[in-house]
Scaffold this active site. Sequence first.
Site, mmCIF file in Angstrom:
data_model
loop_
_atom_site.group_PDB
_atom_site.id
_atom_site.type_symbol
_atom_site.label_atom_id
_atom_site.label_comp_id
_atom_site.label_asym_id
_atom_site.label_seq_id
_atom_site.Cartn_x
_atom_site.Cartn_y
_atom_site.Cartn_z
ATOM 1 N N SER A 22 -9.394 -12.202 8.969
ATOM 2 C CA SER A 22 -9.769 -11.328 10.072
ATOM 3 C C SER A 22 -9.253 -9.909 9.870
ATOM 4 O O SER A 22 -9.792 -8.966 10.431
ATOM 5 C CB SER A 22 -9.225 -11.897 11.387
ATOM 6 O OG SER A 22 -7.804 -11.955 11.357
ATOM 7 N N TYR A 23 -8.198 -9.746 9.050
ATOM 8 C CA TYR A 23 -7.655 -8.416 8.808
ATOM 9 C C TYR A 23 -8.441 -7.653 7.757
ATOM 10 O O TYR A 23 -8.385 -6.441 7.709
ATOM 11 C CB TYR A 23 -6.195 -8.506 8.361
ATOM 12 C CG TYR A 23 -5.224 -8.646 9.498
ATOM 13 C CD1 TYR A 23 -4.902 -7.555 10.282
ATOM 14 C CD2 TYR A 23 -4.644 -9.866 9.782
ATOM 15 C CE1 TYR A 23 -4.007 -7.675 11.331
ATOM 16 C CE2 TYR A 23 -3.748 -10.000 10.826
ATOM 17 C CZ TYR A 23 -3.429 -8.897 11.599
ATOM 18 O OH TYR A 23 -2.538 -9.013 12.633
ATOM 19 N N GLY A 24 -9.126 -8.345 6.865
ATOM 20 C CA GLY A 24 -9.831 -7.640 5.812
ATOM 21 C C GLY A 24 -10.095 -8.515 4.613
ATOM 22 O O GLY A 24 -10.177 -9.739 4.720
ATOM 23 N N VAL A 25 -10.226 -7.860 3.462
ATOM 24 C CA VAL A 25 -10.634 -8.521 2.231
ATOM 25 C C VAL A 25 -9.678 -8.128 1.117
ATOM 26 O O VAL A 25 -9.174 -7.008 1.081
ATOM 27 C CB VAL A 25 -12.073 -8.106 1.844
ATOM 28 C CG1 VAL A 25 -12.523 -8.812 0.580
ATOM 29 C CG2 VAL A 25 -13.037 -8.397 2.982
ATOM 30 N N LYS B 120 -6.061 -4.739 -1.517
ATOM 31 C CA LYS B 120 -6.284 -5.251 -0.168
ATOM 32 C C LYS B 120 -6.879 -4.172 0.710
ATOM 33 O O LYS B 120 -6.292 -3.107 0.896
ATOM 34 C CB LYS B 120 -4.983 -5.758 0.440
ATOM 35 C CG LYS B 120 -5.201 -6.379 1.815
ATOM 36 C CD LYS B 120 -4.220 -7.496 2.075
ATOM 37 C CE LYS B 120 -4.658 -8.319 3.275
ATOM 38 N NZ LYS B 120 -3.863 -9.512 3.454
ATOM 39 N N ASP C 258 10.576 -14.589 8.090
ATOM 40 C CA ASP C 258 9.432 -15.503 7.967
ATOM 41 C C ASP C 258 9.325 -16.040 6.549
ATOM 42 O O ASP C 258 8.242 -16.098 5.972
ATOM 43 C CB ASP C 258 8.141 -14.792 8.376
ATOM 44 C CG ASP C 258 6.980 -15.766 8.610
ATOM 45 O OD1 ASP C 258 7.257 -16.955 8.898
ATOM 46 O OD2 ASP C 258 5.817 -15.351 8.504
#
Length: 576
Positions: free
Chosen positions: A100-103, A119, A216
Amino acid sequence: MGGGGNLVDGVRRWLFFQRRPSSSSSSNNHDQIQNPPTVSNPNDDEDLKKLTDPSKLRQIKVQQRNHLPMEKKGIPNAEFFTEYGEANRYQIQEVVGKGSYGVVGSAIDTHTGERVAIKKINDVFDHISDATRILREIKLLRLLLHPDVVEIKHIMLPPSRREFRDVYVVFELMESDLHQVIKANDDLTPEHHQFFLYQLLRGLKYVHAANVFHRDLKPKNILANADCKLKICDFGLARVSFNDAPTAIFWTDYVATRWYRAPELCGSFFSKYTPAIDIWSVGCIFAEMLLGKPLFPGKNVVHQLDIMTDFLGTPPPEAISKIRNDKARRYLGNMRKKQPVPFSKKFPKADPSALRLLERLIAFDPKDRPSAEEALADPYFNGLSSKVREPSTQPISKLEFEFERKKLTKDDIRELIYREILEYHPQMLEEYLRGGNQLSFMYPSGVDRFRRQFAHLEENQGPGGRSNALQRQHASLPRERVPASKNETVEERSNDIERRTTAAVASTLDSPKASQQAEGTENGGGGGYSARNLMKSSSISGSKCIGVQSKTNIEDSIVEEQDETVAVKVASLHNS
Protein backbone atom coordinates in the site's frame (compact mmCIF):
# COMPACT_ATOMS: atom_id res chain seq x y z
CA MET A 1 4.62 27.68 6.19
CA GLY A 2 3.68 29.17 9.52
CA GLY A 3 5.42 28.32 12.76
CA GLY A 4 6.81 25.04 11.42
CA GLY A 5 8.33 26.88 8.48
CA ASN A 6 10.18 29.22 10.84
CA LEU A 7 11.72 26.17 12.51
CA VAL A 8 12.86 24.71 9.19
CA ASP A 9 14.26 27.99 7.87
CA GLY A 10 16.04 28.67 11.15
CA VAL A 11 17.67 25.25 11.17
CA ARG A 12 18.65 25.70 7.53
CA ARG A 13 20.41 29.01 8.22
CA TRP A 14 22.06 27.57 11.31
CA LEU A 15 23.29 24.55 9.33
CA PHE A 16 24.94 26.79 6.76
CA PHE A 17 27.10 28.47 9.36
CA GLN A 18 27.87 25.16 11.07
CA ARG A 19 29.17 23.73 7.80
CA ARG A 20 31.53 26.66 7.26
CA PRO A 21 35.11 25.83 8.35
CA SER A 22 35.93 27.12 11.78
CA SER A 23 39.04 26.42 13.79
CA SER A 24 37.23 27.30 16.98
CA SER A 25 34.48 24.75 16.59
CA SER A 26 34.58 21.85 18.98
CA SER A 27 34.18 18.31 17.74
CA ASN A 28 32.82 17.29 21.10
CA ASN A 29 29.76 19.52 20.96
CA HIS A 30 26.90 17.05 20.72
CA ASP A 31 24.37 19.79 20.05
CA GLN A 32 25.82 20.30 16.59
CA ILE A 33 24.45 18.40 13.63
CA GLN A 34 26.84 15.50 13.48
CA ASN A 35 28.50 14.27 10.35
CA PRO A 36 28.01 10.60 9.54
CA PRO A 37 30.18 8.77 12.06
CA THR A 38 33.14 6.79 10.89
CA VAL A 39 32.97 3.03 11.08
CA SER A 40 35.44 0.24 10.81
CA ASN A 41 37.04 -0.64 7.51
CA PRO A 42 34.61 -2.60 5.30
CA ASN A 43 37.33 -5.20 4.90
CA ASP A 44 36.82 -6.03 8.57
CA ASP A 45 33.79 -8.08 7.55
CA GLU A 46 36.04 -10.12 5.28
CA ASP A 47 38.44 -10.63 8.19
CA LEU A 48 35.49 -11.66 10.33
CA LYS A 49 34.52 -14.39 7.88
CA LYS A 50 38.10 -15.68 7.90
CA LEU A 51 37.80 -16.36 11.64
CA THR A 52 35.26 -19.08 10.91
CA ASP A 53 35.88 -22.44 9.31
CA PRO A 54 34.71 -22.11 5.67
CA SER A 55 33.89 -25.81 5.55
CA LYS A 56 31.40 -25.33 8.40
CA LEU A 57 30.10 -21.84 7.68
CA ARG A 58 28.78 -22.74 4.25
CA GLN A 59 26.46 -20.55 2.26
CA ILE A 60 22.83 -20.57 3.26
CA LYS A 61 19.89 -21.19 0.95
CA VAL A 62 18.04 -18.05 -0.10
CA GLN A 63 15.15 -17.63 -2.49
CA GLN A 64 16.34 -17.18 -6.04
CA ARG A 65 14.59 -14.95 -8.56
CA ASN A 66 14.45 -15.47 -12.28
CA HIS A 67 15.66 -12.19 -13.74
CA LEU A 68 14.26 -12.34 -17.27
CA PRO A 69 15.44 -9.93 -19.94
CA MET A 70 13.31 -6.81 -20.12
CA GLU A 71 12.12 -7.68 -23.64
CA LYS A 72 10.66 -11.01 -22.49
CA LYS A 73 8.56 -9.20 -19.91
CA GLY A 74 6.94 -7.03 -22.53
CA ILE A 75 8.89 -4.03 -21.26
CA PRO A 76 10.62 -1.80 -23.81
CA ASN A 77 14.23 -0.75 -23.54
CA ALA A 78 14.70 0.67 -20.08
CA GLU A 79 14.51 4.38 -19.59
CA PHE A 80 17.38 5.45 -17.42
CA PHE A 81 17.53 7.79 -14.50
CA THR A 82 18.67 11.31 -15.33
CA GLU A 83 19.66 13.64 -12.52
CA TYR A 84 21.22 17.02 -13.22
CA GLY A 85 22.89 15.79 -16.37
CA GLU A 86 24.03 12.51 -14.79
CA ALA A 87 22.33 10.12 -17.20
CA ASN A 88 21.86 6.35 -17.40
CA ARG A 89 22.62 5.67 -13.76
CA TYR A 90 19.97 3.08 -12.82
CA GLN A 91 18.44 0.48 -15.11
CA ILE A 92 15.18 -0.90 -13.73
CA GLN A 93 14.81 -4.68 -14.02
CA GLU A 94 11.64 -5.82 -12.26
CA VAL A 95 9.20 -5.34 -9.43
CA VAL A 96 10.32 -7.30 -6.36
CA GLY A 97 7.88 -5.95 -3.78
CA LYS A 98 4.56 -4.17 -3.71
CA GLY A 99 2.33 -2.79 -0.98
CA SER A 100 0.00 0.00 0.00
CA TYR A 101 2.99 2.32 0.49
CA GLY A 102 4.44 1.80 -2.97
CA VAL A 103 6.59 -0.41 -5.14
CA VAL A 104 10.13 -1.77 -4.93
CA GLY A 105 12.09 -2.48 -8.08
CA SER A 106 15.43 -4.16 -8.52
CA ALA A 107 17.86 -2.22 -10.68
CA ILE A 108 21.44 -2.08 -11.88
CA ASP A 109 23.64 0.87 -11.02
CA THR A 110 25.29 1.35 -14.39
CA HIS A 111 28.15 3.31 -12.81
CA THR A 112 29.25 0.47 -10.54
CA GLY A 113 27.47 -2.60 -11.92
CA GLU A 114 25.96 -3.10 -8.47
CA ARG A 115 22.43 -4.44 -8.06
CA VAL A 116 20.27 -2.17 -5.93
CA ALA A 117 16.70 -1.98 -4.67
CA ILE A 118 14.82 1.22 -5.49
CA LYS A 119 11.78 1.93 -3.39
CA LYS A 120 9.10 4.24 -4.70
CA ILE A 121 7.01 5.53 -1.80
CA ASN A 122 3.68 6.81 -3.11
CA ASP A 123 1.85 9.89 -1.86
CA VAL A 124 4.17 10.41 1.07
CA PHE A 125 2.33 13.41 2.46
CA ASP A 126 -1.24 12.09 2.43
CA HIS A 127 -0.86 11.27 6.13
CA ILE A 128 1.45 13.25 8.40
CA SER A 129 2.12 10.21 10.60
CA ASP A 130 3.38 8.19 7.62
CA ALA A 131 5.48 11.08 6.34
CA THR A 132 7.00 11.55 9.79
CA ARG A 133 7.88 7.87 9.97
CA ILE A 134 9.58 8.04 6.56
CA LEU A 135 11.49 11.17 7.58
CA ARG A 136 12.59 9.47 10.80
CA GLU A 137 13.83 6.38 9.01
CA ILE A 138 15.76 8.04 6.20
CA LYS A 139 17.38 10.33 8.75
CA LEU A 140 18.37 7.42 11.01
CA LEU A 141 19.74 5.35 8.15
CA ARG A 142 21.86 8.31 7.05
CA LEU A 143 23.31 8.67 10.54
CA LEU A 144 23.70 4.98 11.43
CA LEU A 145 26.49 3.94 9.07
CA HIS A 146 27.51 0.45 10.10
CA PRO A 147 28.21 -2.86 8.31
CA ASP A 148 25.31 -4.53 10.13
CA VAL A 149 22.71 -1.83 9.35
CA VAL A 150 21.12 -1.58 5.90
CA GLU A 151 22.48 1.31 3.86
CA ILE A 152 20.71 3.96 1.80
CA LYS A 153 22.84 4.44 -1.30
CA HIS A 154 20.98 7.37 -2.76
CA ILE A 155 17.68 9.27 -2.71
CA MET A 156 16.51 10.67 -6.01
CA LEU A 157 16.04 14.40 -6.37
CA PRO A 158 12.38 15.36 -6.88
CA PRO A 159 11.34 17.61 -9.79
CA SER A 160 9.96 20.29 -7.48
CA ARG A 161 10.92 21.25 -3.96
CA ARG A 162 7.47 22.39 -2.88
CA GLU A 163 5.18 20.04 -4.81
CA PHE A 164 6.69 16.56 -4.92
CA ARG A 165 4.54 13.68 -3.64
CA ASP A 166 6.65 10.53 -4.15
CA VAL A 167 10.08 9.61 -2.81
CA TYR A 168 12.53 7.20 -4.47
CA VAL A 169 15.09 5.62 -2.15
CA VAL A 170 17.99 3.49 -3.41
CA PHE A 171 19.11 0.69 -1.07
CA GLU A 172 21.71 -1.99 -1.28
CA LEU A 173 19.87 -5.09 -2.52
CA MET A 174 19.82 -8.01 -0.10
CA GLU A 175 18.77 -11.48 -1.20
CA SER A 176 16.37 -12.47 1.57
CA ASP A 177 15.55 -11.99 5.24
CA LEU A 178 16.18 -14.06 8.34
CA HIS A 179 12.57 -15.25 8.49
CA GLN A 180 12.94 -16.87 5.06
CA VAL A 181 16.42 -18.17 5.90
CA ILE A 182 15.16 -19.99 8.99
CA LYS A 183 12.30 -21.51 6.98
CA ALA A 184 14.53 -22.61 4.10
CA ASN A 185 17.49 -23.91 6.14
CA ASP A 186 16.76 -26.68 8.62
CA ASP A 187 20.45 -27.60 8.80
CA LEU A 188 22.02 -24.43 10.17
CA THR A 189 25.17 -25.26 12.13
CA PRO A 190 26.26 -23.93 15.54
CA GLU A 191 28.74 -21.76 13.64
CA HIS A 192 25.87 -20.19 11.70
CA HIS A 193 23.99 -19.48 14.93
CA GLN A 194 27.04 -17.87 16.50
CA PHE A 195 27.90 -15.79 13.44
CA PHE A 196 24.31 -14.56 13.01
CA LEU A 197 23.94 -13.55 16.65
CA TYR A 198 27.32 -11.84 16.64
CA GLN A 199 26.30 -9.62 13.73
CA LEU A 200 22.97 -8.73 15.36
CA LEU A 201 24.59 -7.77 18.65
CA ARG A 202 27.41 -5.90 16.93
CA GLY A 203 24.91 -3.83 14.97
CA LEU A 204 22.74 -3.30 18.04
CA LYS A 205 25.74 -2.13 20.08
CA TYR A 206 26.31 0.62 17.52
CA VAL A 207 22.62 1.57 17.32
CA HIS A 208 22.30 1.77 21.11
CA ALA A 209 25.52 3.79 21.38
CA ALA A 210 23.76 6.40 19.23
CA ASN A 211 20.93 6.37 21.81
CA VAL A 212 18.56 4.79 19.30
CA PHE A 213 16.07 2.08 20.24
CA HIS A 214 14.89 -0.02 17.28
CA ARG A 215 11.73 -1.32 19.00
CA ASP A 216 10.64 -3.71 16.23
CA LEU A 217 13.37 -6.31 15.86
CA LYS A 218 12.16 -9.59 14.36
CA PRO A 219 13.44 -12.03 11.70
CA LYS A 220 11.61 -10.21 8.89
CA ASN A 221 13.47 -7.02 9.79
CA ILE A 222 16.86 -8.71 9.48
CA LEU A 223 17.99 -8.86 5.85
CA ALA A 224 20.26 -11.70 4.74
CA ASN A 225 22.51 -12.80 1.90
CA ALA A 226 23.63 -16.28 0.93
CA ASP A 227 27.13 -15.54 2.26
CA CYS A 228 25.61 -15.32 5.79
CA LYS A 229 25.74 -11.52 5.94
CA LEU A 230 22.93 -10.00 8.02
CA LYS A 231 21.77 -6.38 8.20
CA ILE A 232 19.22 -4.73 10.49
CA CYS A 233 16.50 -2.80 8.65
CA ASP A 234 13.12 -1.11 9.21
CA PHE A 235 13.82 1.80 11.55
CA GLY A 236 10.40 3.38 11.02
CA LEU A 237 9.37 2.69 14.62
CA ALA A 238 12.76 3.51 16.14
CA ARG A 239 13.20 6.37 18.59
CA VAL A 240 16.12 8.41 19.85
CA SER A 241 16.67 9.28 23.49
CA PHE A 242 18.71 12.32 24.47
CA ASN A 243 21.24 13.18 27.16
CA ASP A 244 18.96 15.62 28.96
CA ALA A 245 16.19 13.03 29.29
CA PRO A 246 15.89 10.04 31.62
CA THR A 247 17.35 6.76 30.44
CA ALA A 248 13.88 5.27 30.43
CA ILE A 249 11.44 7.30 28.37
CA PHE A 250 7.70 7.04 27.84
CA TRP A 251 6.51 6.96 24.24
CA THR A 252 2.88 6.95 23.27
CA ASP A 253 2.72 4.34 20.56
CA TYR A 254 2.30 0.63 20.37
CA VAL A 255 5.21 -1.22 18.84
CA ALA A 256 6.95 -4.54 18.27
CA THR A 257 5.37 -7.66 16.85
CA ARG A 258 3.94 -9.53 19.82
CA TRP A 259 6.07 -12.66 19.47
CA TYR A 260 9.27 -10.63 19.95
CA ARG A 261 7.91 -8.08 22.42
CA ALA A 262 9.49 -7.83 25.86
CA PRO A 263 7.16 -8.81 28.73
CA GLU A 264 7.29 -5.34 30.29
CA LEU A 265 5.57 -4.03 27.13
CA CYS A 266 2.75 -6.57 27.01
CA GLY A 267 -0.64 -4.95 26.60
CA SER A 268 0.44 -1.35 27.06
CA PHE A 269 0.44 1.78 24.92
CA PHE A 270 2.40 3.77 27.51
CA SER A 271 5.58 1.96 28.50
CA LYS A 272 9.04 2.63 29.86
CA TYR A 273 11.48 1.86 27.09
CA THR A 274 15.10 0.98 27.64
CA PRO A 275 17.64 -0.79 25.40
CA ALA A 276 16.61 -4.01 27.17
CA ILE A 277 13.53 -4.27 24.94
CA ASP A 278 15.76 -4.75 21.89
CA ILE A 279 17.90 -7.28 23.76
CA TRP A 280 14.80 -9.36 24.52
CA SER A 281 13.86 -9.30 20.83
CA VAL A 282 17.34 -10.44 19.81
CA GLY A 283 17.07 -13.26 22.35
CA CYS A 284 13.77 -14.39 20.80
CA ILE A 285 15.33 -14.26 17.33
CA PHE A 286 18.31 -16.31 18.52
CA ALA A 287 15.99 -18.88 20.10
CA GLU A 288 14.11 -19.11 16.80
CA MET A 289 17.37 -19.88 14.99
CA LEU A 290 18.04 -22.71 17.45
CA LEU A 291 14.48 -24.09 17.37
CA GLY A 292 13.58 -23.46 13.76
CA LYS A 293 10.32 -21.86 14.91
CA PRO A 294 9.24 -18.92 17.11
CA LEU A 295 9.82 -19.34 20.84
CA PHE A 296 6.78 -17.39 22.07
CA PRO A 297 4.07 -17.46 19.34
CA GLY A 298 1.35 -15.86 21.47
CA LYS A 299 -2.16 -15.45 20.11
CA ASN A 300 -2.91 -12.48 22.36
CA VAL A 301 -1.58 -10.74 25.46
CA VAL A 302 -2.82 -13.40 27.88
CA HIS A 303 -1.53 -16.28 25.81
CA GLN A 304 1.79 -14.48 25.37
CA LEU A 305 2.23 -14.12 29.13
CA ASP A 306 1.17 -17.73 29.66
CA ILE A 307 3.70 -19.26 27.28
CA MET A 308 6.46 -16.99 28.56
CA THR A 309 5.87 -18.12 32.13
CA ASP A 310 5.40 -21.76 31.07
CA PHE A 311 9.02 -21.69 29.90
CA LEU A 312 10.69 -19.09 32.13
CA GLY A 313 8.66 -19.79 35.26
CA THR A 314 6.61 -17.36 37.31
CA PRO A 315 8.57 -14.10 37.61
CA PRO A 316 9.44 -12.70 41.05
CA PRO A 317 7.40 -9.76 42.41
CA GLU A 318 10.17 -7.29 41.52
CA ALA A 319 9.99 -8.30 37.85
CA ILE A 320 6.18 -8.24 37.85
CA SER A 321 6.27 -4.67 39.16
CA LYS A 322 7.99 -3.62 35.90
CA ILE A 323 4.88 -4.53 33.89
CA ARG A 324 3.23 -1.26 32.91
CA ASN A 325 -0.28 -2.59 32.22
CA ASP A 326 -2.18 -2.78 35.51
CA LYS A 327 -4.38 -5.73 34.56
CA ALA A 328 -1.46 -7.70 33.12
CA ARG A 329 0.54 -7.03 36.28
CA ARG A 330 -2.29 -8.28 38.49
CA TYR A 331 -2.82 -11.29 36.23
CA LEU A 332 0.81 -12.31 36.68
CA GLY A 333 0.64 -11.63 40.42
CA ASN A 334 -2.32 -14.01 40.79
CA MET A 335 -0.84 -16.67 38.53
CA ARG A 336 -0.16 -20.10 40.01
CA LYS A 337 3.48 -20.84 40.72
CA LYS A 338 5.31 -22.24 37.69
CA GLN A 339 8.78 -23.73 37.63
CA PRO A 340 11.14 -22.79 34.77
CA VAL A 341 11.92 -25.37 32.10
CA PRO A 342 15.66 -26.17 31.79
CA PHE A 343 17.01 -24.57 28.63
CA SER A 344 18.87 -27.79 27.81
CA LYS A 345 15.52 -29.59 27.68
CA LYS A 346 13.95 -27.01 25.38
CA PHE A 347 17.06 -26.84 23.15
CA PRO A 348 18.63 -30.32 23.46
CA LYS A 349 20.98 -29.91 20.47
CA ALA A 350 22.24 -26.42 21.26
CA ASP A 351 25.71 -25.48 22.46
CA PRO A 352 25.61 -25.08 26.28
CA SER A 353 27.46 -21.76 26.03
CA ALA A 354 24.83 -20.52 23.57
CA LEU A 355 22.09 -21.43 26.04
CA ARG A 356 23.82 -19.63 28.90
CA LEU A 357 23.86 -16.45 26.82
CA LEU A 358 20.27 -16.98 25.65
CA GLU A 359 19.14 -17.27 29.26
CA ARG A 360 20.61 -13.83 29.92
CA LEU A 361 19.08 -12.28 26.80
CA ILE A 362 15.52 -13.33 27.66
CA ALA A 363 15.61 -12.71 31.39
CA PHE A 364 12.09 -11.68 32.47
CA ASP A 365 13.38 -8.70 34.44
CA PRO A 366 14.89 -6.10 32.06
CA LYS A 367 17.63 -5.19 34.56
CA ASP A 368 18.96 -8.76 34.33
CA ARG A 369 19.49 -8.59 30.57
CA PRO A 370 22.96 -7.61 29.35
CA SER A 371 23.63 -4.66 27.10
CA ALA A 372 24.67 -5.48 23.54
CA GLU A 373 28.27 -4.67 24.43
CA GLU A 374 28.15 -6.94 27.49
CA ALA A 375 26.63 -9.74 25.43
CA LEU A 376 29.44 -9.46 22.87
CA ALA A 377 31.92 -10.05 25.71
CA ASP A 378 30.20 -13.33 26.64
CA PRO A 379 32.42 -16.45 26.47
CA TYR A 380 30.14 -17.74 23.70
CA PHE A 381 31.96 -15.40 21.32
CA ASN A 382 35.51 -16.32 22.36
CA GLY A 383 37.71 -16.24 19.27
CA LEU A 384 35.15 -14.23 17.32
CA SER A 385 34.54 -11.05 19.27
CA SER A 386 37.03 -8.20 18.84
CA LYS A 387 36.78 -4.57 19.90
CA VAL A 388 38.45 -3.56 16.64
CA ARG A 389 35.53 -4.97 14.65
CA GLU A 390 32.86 -3.60 17.00
CA PRO A 391 32.77 0.15 16.37
CA SER A 392 30.81 2.52 18.56
CA THR A 393 29.58 6.04 17.90
CA GLN A 394 28.50 9.25 19.59
CA PRO A 395 24.88 9.90 20.60
CA ILE A 396 22.80 11.47 17.86
CA SER A 397 22.37 15.21 18.17
CA LYS A 398 19.11 16.46 19.60
CA LEU A 399 18.83 18.94 16.72
CA GLU A 400 18.54 16.12 14.20
CA PHE A 401 15.21 15.15 15.73
CA GLU A 402 13.88 18.51 16.82
CA PHE A 403 10.90 17.87 14.53
CA GLU A 404 9.69 15.13 16.91
CA ARG A 405 8.94 17.83 19.50
CA LYS A 406 6.96 20.09 17.15
CA LYS A 407 3.55 19.95 15.57
CA LEU A 408 4.36 20.14 11.87
CA THR A 409 2.27 20.71 8.78
CA LYS A 410 2.57 18.70 5.58
CA ASP A 411 4.61 21.52 4.05
CA ASP A 412 6.97 21.46 7.02
CA ILE A 413 7.56 17.72 6.68
CA ARG A 414 7.94 18.05 2.91
CA GLU A 415 10.69 20.62 3.47
CA LEU A 416 12.41 18.41 6.06
CA ILE A 417 12.33 15.37 3.76
CA TYR A 418 13.65 17.52 0.93
CA ARG A 419 16.47 18.58 3.23
CA GLU A 420 17.31 14.92 3.86
CA ILE A 421 17.26 14.17 0.14
CA LEU A 422 19.80 16.94 -0.44
CA GLU A 423 22.30 15.04 1.75
CA TYR A 424 22.73 12.81 -1.32
CA HIS A 425 23.13 15.81 -3.67
CA PRO A 426 26.06 17.83 -2.27
CA GLN A 427 26.04 20.65 -4.81
CA MET A 428 22.33 21.29 -4.35
CA LEU A 429 22.80 21.08 -0.59
CA GLU A 430 25.42 23.84 -0.63
CA GLU A 431 23.06 26.09 -2.58
CA TYR A 432 20.22 25.26 -0.19
CA LEU A 433 22.33 26.09 2.86
CA ARG A 434 23.31 29.41 1.30
CA GLY A 435 19.62 30.27 1.19
CA GLY A 436 18.83 29.42 -2.43
CA ASN A 437 15.12 29.29 -3.13
CA GLN A 438 15.05 27.22 -6.30
CA LEU A 439 11.64 25.59 -6.68
CA SER A 440 12.14 23.62 -9.90
CA PHE A 441 15.12 22.42 -11.85
CA MET A 442 16.69 22.86 -15.28
CA TYR A 443 17.26 19.19 -16.01
CA PRO A 444 14.67 16.44 -16.40
CA SER A 445 14.16 14.82 -13.04
CA GLY A 446 15.01 11.17 -12.56
CA VAL A 447 11.81 10.89 -10.56
CA ASP A 448 9.76 11.76 -13.65
CA ARG A 449 11.47 9.06 -15.65
CA PHE A 450 11.27 6.56 -12.82
CA ARG A 451 7.55 7.20 -12.41
CA ARG A 452 7.00 6.08 -15.98
CA GLN A 453 9.23 3.04 -15.53
CA PHE A 454 7.46 1.87 -12.39
CA ALA A 455 4.05 2.46 -13.97
CA HIS A 456 5.06 0.35 -16.98
CA LEU A 457 6.41 -2.41 -14.76
CA GLU A 458 3.22 -2.51 -12.72
CA GLU A 459 1.01 -2.58 -15.81
CA ASN A 460 2.96 -5.49 -17.30
CA GLN A 461 3.10 -7.51 -14.12
CA GLY A 462 0.72 -10.36 -14.86
CA PRO A 463 -1.11 -12.56 -12.34
CA GLY A 464 1.60 -15.18 -12.64
CA GLY A 465 4.15 -12.79 -11.14
CA ARG A 466 2.02 -11.77 -8.19
CA SER A 467 3.43 -14.24 -5.69
CA ASN A 468 6.97 -13.12 -6.44
CA ALA A 469 6.02 -9.51 -5.95
CA LEU A 470 4.71 -10.31 -2.50
CA GLN A 471 8.05 -11.58 -1.27
CA ARG A 472 10.04 -9.17 0.88
CA GLN A 473 13.54 -8.96 -0.59
CA HIS A 474 14.54 -5.41 0.06
CA ALA A 475 15.05 -2.88 2.76
CA SER A 476 12.18 -1.29 4.57
CA LEU A 477 10.92 2.28 4.50
CA PRO A 478 8.40 1.21 5.37
CA ARG A 479 7.38 -2.46 5.36
CA GLU A 480 4.91 -3.67 2.77
CA ARG A 481 1.30 -4.31 3.62
CA VAL A 482 0.01 -6.75 1.03
CA PRO A 483 -2.70 -9.42 0.86
CA ALA A 484 -1.42 -12.59 2.48
CA SER A 485 -0.82 -15.68 0.38
CA LYS A 486 -2.39 -19.05 1.06
CA ASN A 487 0.79 -20.09 2.80
CA GLU A 488 0.81 -17.19 5.23
CA THR A 489 1.95 -17.91 8.76
CA VAL A 490 -0.16 -17.82 11.91
CA GLU A 491 1.56 -14.59 12.89
CA GLU A 492 0.70 -12.97 9.56
CA ARG A 493 -2.96 -13.99 9.83
CA SER A 494 -3.07 -12.67 13.38
CA ASN A 495 -1.51 -9.36 12.40
CA ASP A 496 -3.95 -9.03 9.49
CA ILE A 497 -6.87 -9.42 11.90
CA GLU A 498 -5.35 -6.77 14.14
CA ARG A 499 -5.01 -4.33 11.26
CA ARG A 500 -8.59 -4.89 10.13
CA THR A 501 -9.87 -4.01 13.59
CA THR A 502 -8.08 -0.66 13.75
CA ALA A 503 -11.24 1.35 13.19
CA ALA A 504 -13.11 -0.69 15.78
CA VAL A 505 -10.40 -0.11 18.37
CA ALA A 506 -10.36 3.61 17.66
CA SER A 507 -14.12 3.79 18.15
CA THR A 508 -13.87 2.16 21.59
CA LEU A 509 -11.43 4.71 22.99
CA ASP A 510 -13.90 6.36 25.35
CA SER A 511 -12.91 8.28 28.44
CA PRO A 512 -11.53 6.12 31.27
CA LYS A 513 -14.61 6.69 33.43
CA ALA A 514 -16.98 5.62 30.69
CA SER A 515 -14.88 2.57 29.93
CA GLN A 516 -14.71 1.60 33.59
CA GLN A 517 -18.45 1.97 33.96
CA ALA A 518 -19.04 -0.22 30.94
CA GLU A 519 -16.62 -2.80 32.26
CA GLY A 520 -18.26 -2.82 35.67
CA THR A 521 -21.66 -3.44 34.11
CA GLU A 522 -20.35 -6.24 31.94
CA ASN A 523 -18.49 -7.92 34.76
CA GLY A 524 -21.37 -7.64 37.15
CA GLY A 525 -19.22 -5.70 39.58
CA GLY A 526 -16.66 -8.50 39.92
CA GLY A 527 -13.24 -7.40 41.09
CA GLY A 528 -11.05 -10.44 40.29
CA TYR A 529 -8.24 -10.27 37.76
CA SER A 530 -8.78 -13.42 35.77
CA ALA A 531 -7.76 -13.88 32.17
CA ARG A 532 -11.25 -12.82 31.11
CA ASN A 533 -11.02 -9.59 33.12
CA LEU A 534 -7.64 -8.84 31.58
CA MET A 535 -9.25 -9.32 28.21
CA LYS A 536 -11.84 -6.66 29.14
CA SER A 537 -9.24 -4.24 30.44
CA SER A 538 -10.42 -0.67 30.66
CA SER A 539 -6.85 0.61 30.75
CA ILE A 540 -5.40 2.36 27.74
CA SER A 541 -3.63 -0.66 26.31
CA GLY A 542 -3.50 -3.10 23.49
CA SER A 543 -5.77 -5.53 25.32
CA LYS A 544 -9.02 -3.84 24.30
CA CYS A 545 -11.70 -6.41 23.67
CA ILE A 546 -13.65 -6.16 20.42
CA GLY A 547 -17.00 -7.92 20.28
CA VAL A 548 -16.46 -10.27 23.24
CA GLN A 549 -18.86 -13.19 23.41
CA SER A 550 -19.29 -15.30 26.49
CA LYS A 551 -18.55 -18.61 24.75
CA THR A 552 -15.50 -17.37 22.91
CA ASN A 553 -12.17 -18.80 24.02
CA ILE A 554 -10.11 -16.09 25.69
CA GLU A 555 -7.10 -16.80 23.48
CA ASP A 556 -9.13 -15.86 20.40
CA SER A 557 -10.99 -12.89 21.82
CA ILE A 558 -8.25 -10.35 22.56
CA VAL A 559 -7.32 -8.19 19.65
CA GLU A 560 -4.46 -5.73 19.91
CA GLU A 561 -4.02 -2.51 18.03
CA GLN A 562 -0.74 -1.66 16.33
CA ASP A 563 -1.58 1.50 14.43
CA GLU A 564 0.36 4.60 15.49
CA THR A 565 -2.55 6.88 14.61
CA VAL A 566 -4.71 5.20 17.24
CA ALA A 567 -1.92 5.73 19.77
CA VAL A 568 -2.02 9.42 19.01
CA LYS A 569 -5.76 9.43 19.73
CA VAL A 570 -5.06 7.70 23.01
CA ALA A 571 -2.49 10.33 23.94
CA SER A 572 -4.94 13.11 23.13
CA LEU A 573 -7.53 11.53 25.43
CA HIS A 574 -5.04 11.55 28.30
CA ASN A 575 -4.06 15.12 27.63
CA SER A 576 -7.65 16.38 27.42
